[in-house]
Design an enzyme around this catalytic site. Structure first.
Site, PDB file in Angstrom:
ATOM      1  N   GLU A  48       0.814  -1.223   0.000  1.00 41.62           N
ATOM      2  CA  GLU A  48       0.000   0.000   0.000  1.00 41.62           C
ATOM      3  C   GLU A  48       0.848   1.275   0.000  1.00 41.62           C
ATOM      4  OE1 GLU A  48      -4.021  -1.768   2.142  1.00 41.62           O
ATOM      5  OE2 GLU A  48      -2.338  -1.191   3.398  1.00 41.62           O
TER       6      GLU A  48
ATOM      7  N   GLY B 282     -12.339  -5.086   1.534  1.00 46.67           N
ATOM      8  CA  GLY B 282     -13.336  -6.005   0.986  1.00 46.67           C
ATOM      9  C   GLY B 282     -14.615  -5.220   0.707  1.00 46.67           C
TER      10      GLY B 282
ATOM     11  N   VAL C  46     -12.445 -10.485   6.858  1.00 49.67           N
ATOM     12  CA  VAL C  46     -13.802 -11.013   6.677  1.00 49.67           C
ATOM     13  C   VAL C  46     -13.887 -11.767   5.349  1.00 49.67           C
ATOM     14  CG1 VAL C  46     -16.240 -10.406   6.415  1.00 49.67           C
ATOM     15  CG2 VAL C  46     -14.833  -9.225   8.122  1.00 49.67           C
TER      16      VAL C  46
ATOM     17  N   MET D  91      -9.422  -3.273   8.122  1.00 58.85           N
ATOM     18  CA  MET D  91      -8.886  -3.550   9.458  1.00 58.85           C
ATOM     19  C   MET D  91      -8.153  -2.385  10.129  1.00 58.85           C
ATOM     20  SD  MET D  91      -7.571  -7.464   8.704  1.00 58.85           S
ATOM     21  CE  MET D  91      -7.228  -7.802  10.423  1.00 58.85           C
TER      22      MET D  91
ATOM     23  N   ASP E  72     -11.257  -7.461  -2.843  1.00 54.13           N
ATOM     24  CA  ASP E  72     -12.003  -8.732  -2.728  1.00 54.13           C
ATOM     25  C   ASP E  72     -13.433  -8.397  -2.314  1.00 54.13           C
ATOM     26  OD1 ASP E  72     -10.210  -8.388  -0.010  1.00 54.13           O
ATOM     27  OD2 ASP E  72     -12.265  -8.956   0.420  1.00 54.13           O
TER      28      ASP E  72
HETATM   29  N1  SAH Z   1      -2.269 -11.435   3.226  1.00 54.50           N
HETATM   30  C1  SAH Z   1      -1.785 -10.625   4.309  1.00 54.50           C
HETATM   31  C2  SAH Z   1      -2.889 -10.288   5.317  1.00 54.50           C
HETATM   32  C3  SAH Z   1      -3.929  -9.376   4.741  1.00 54.50           C
HETATM   33  S1  SAH Z   1      -5.090  -8.879   5.939  1.00 54.50           S
HETATM   34  C4  SAH Z   1      -0.647 -11.347   5.004  1.00 54.50           C
HETATM   35  O1  SAH Z   1      -0.705 -12.569   5.094  1.00 54.50           O
HETATM   36  O2  SAH Z   1       0.286 -10.686   5.461  1.00 54.50           O
HETATM   37  C5  SAH Z   1      -6.075  -7.812   4.942  1.00 54.50           C
HETATM   38  C6  SAH Z   1      -5.608  -6.379   4.794  1.00 54.50           C
HETATM   39  O3  SAH Z   1      -6.310  -5.759   3.736  1.00 54.50           O
HETATM   40  C7  SAH Z   1      -5.911  -5.493   6.004  1.00 54.50           C
HETATM   41  O4  SAH Z   1      -4.941  -4.493   6.125  1.00 54.50           O
HETATM   42  C8  SAH Z   1      -7.298  -4.915   5.704  1.00 54.50           C
HETATM   43  O5  SAH Z   1      -7.396  -3.551   6.039  1.00 54.50           O
HETATM   44  C9  SAH Z   1      -7.486  -5.084   4.199  1.00 54.50           C
HETATM   45  N2  SAH Z   1      -8.609  -5.942   3.772  1.00 54.50           N
HETATM   46  C10 SAH Z   1      -8.814  -6.274   2.461  1.00 54.50           C
HETATM   47  N3  SAH Z   1      -9.879  -7.092   2.344  1.00 54.50           N
HETATM   48  C11 SAH Z   1     -10.369  -7.293   3.599  1.00 54.50           C
HETATM   49  C12 SAH Z   1     -11.443  -8.075   4.113  1.00 54.50           C
HETATM   50  N4  SAH Z   1     -12.204  -8.828   3.324  1.00 54.50           N
HETATM   51  N5  SAH Z   1     -11.661  -8.057   5.453  1.00 54.50           N
HETATM   52  C13 SAH Z   1     -10.889  -7.308   6.269  1.00 54.50           C
HETATM   53  N6  SAH Z   1      -9.850  -6.572   5.826  1.00 54.50           N
HETATM   54  C14 SAH Z   1      -9.576  -6.546   4.504  1.00 54.50           C
END
Ligand code: SAH
Length: 231
Positions: free
Chosen positions: A13, A81, A155, A175, A199
């Site tokens: 990001e 998301g 989520v 998040m 997503d």
């Molecule tokens: N793949 C990463 C973790 C991603 S967590 C790893 O393993 O290091 C998801 C991140 O993207 C968070 O910072 C959140 O703000 C955002 N995000 C995108 N889609 C999301 C969803 N469906 N639910 C919650 N946060 C989401």
């Protein structure tokens, strides 16, 4: 010199921003890193930081940018998301209100998400939202302005999405946003939260996220770069 703080949670990001500005100095503070950019002509100083994922991390980043580096505005750029039928991967969401979807003190009769003396919804800067909206419109991107729900969980289920819709009418889920908005609100600094959809927060979300995180993060950062010229 106007000082602006920019936060992304993940490397993907903030990397597009660092690649765009190129010349930055790295300031270390404990385990955190702040990338300082001086835009002489524009008379602006930018501090970019990667907060790491989650509400606590985001609040630490926002607090530090404001209280240590004197940032007068905080912008968040990242992915989320989708939680609206008209939003799809790559679309943009401006969070005009942020909520904690995982705060629950309903045992005392408070509604879901309510924090005493703070409330449920935390507003962001109308002025910054309007500037972003005009940039996004000009670029012809599909976008929405609305409530973003934040919680410390990724989520990926229809049931949780429905719960978030019923409780908060939120159009996107992520998040960090509410933590940044709440920090800014309490310290009385204008706040802006932008997300590009990675997503649909459903069963396919983990795979979709992996596939689209980079390109969606770039889309969000492109708007931030244009905003910096106007604010
Ligand atoms: N793949 C990463 C973790 C991603 S967590 C790893 O393993 O290091 C998801 C991140 O993207 C968070 O910072 C959140 O703000 C955002 N995000 C995108 N889609 C999301 C969803 N469906 N639910 C919650 N946060 C989401």
């Amino acid at each position: 010199m106007k000082t602006i703080g920019i936060i992304g949670a993940m490397k993907d990001e903030i990397t597009p921003l660092l690649q765009h500005y190129k010349n930055y100095t790295t300031i270390k503070l404990g385990k955190l890193e702040f990338y300082k950019i001086t835009l002489e002509k524009e008379e602006k100083i930018l501090y970019i930081t990667q907060s790491k994922i989650g509400k606590v991390s985001a609040a630490i980043a926002a607090t530090t940018l404001i209280s240590k580096y004197n940032c007068q505005q905080i912008l968040f750029t990242g992915v989320a998301g989708a939680n609206h039928k008209d939003l799809d991967i790559g679309d943009l969401v401006i969070g005009n209100k942020l909520v904690h979807h995982d705060v629950d003190i309903t045992a005392f009769g408070h509604p879901k998400g309510h924090i005493p003396e703070i409330g449920i919804e935390i507003d962001t800067s109308e002025e910054l939202n309007k500037i972003a909206e005009s940039i996004i419109k000009e670029k012809n991107h599909n976008y929405k302005v609305g409530t973003i729900a934040t919680g410390d969980q990724f989520v990926h289920s229809k049931e949780i999405k429905e719960e978030i819709t019923n409780n908060f009418n939120a159009i996107a889920i992520e998040m960090e946003g509410v933590a940044v908005a709440q920090t800014c609100n309490q310290l009385e600094v204008p706040c802006f939260i932008l997300r590009a959809i990675s997503d649909n927060a459903n069963g396919d979300a983990p795979e979709n996220f992996e596939e689209f995180v980079k390109q969606s993060a770039i889309k969000s950062s492109e708007i931030i770069v244009e905003m910096i010229q106007l604010i």
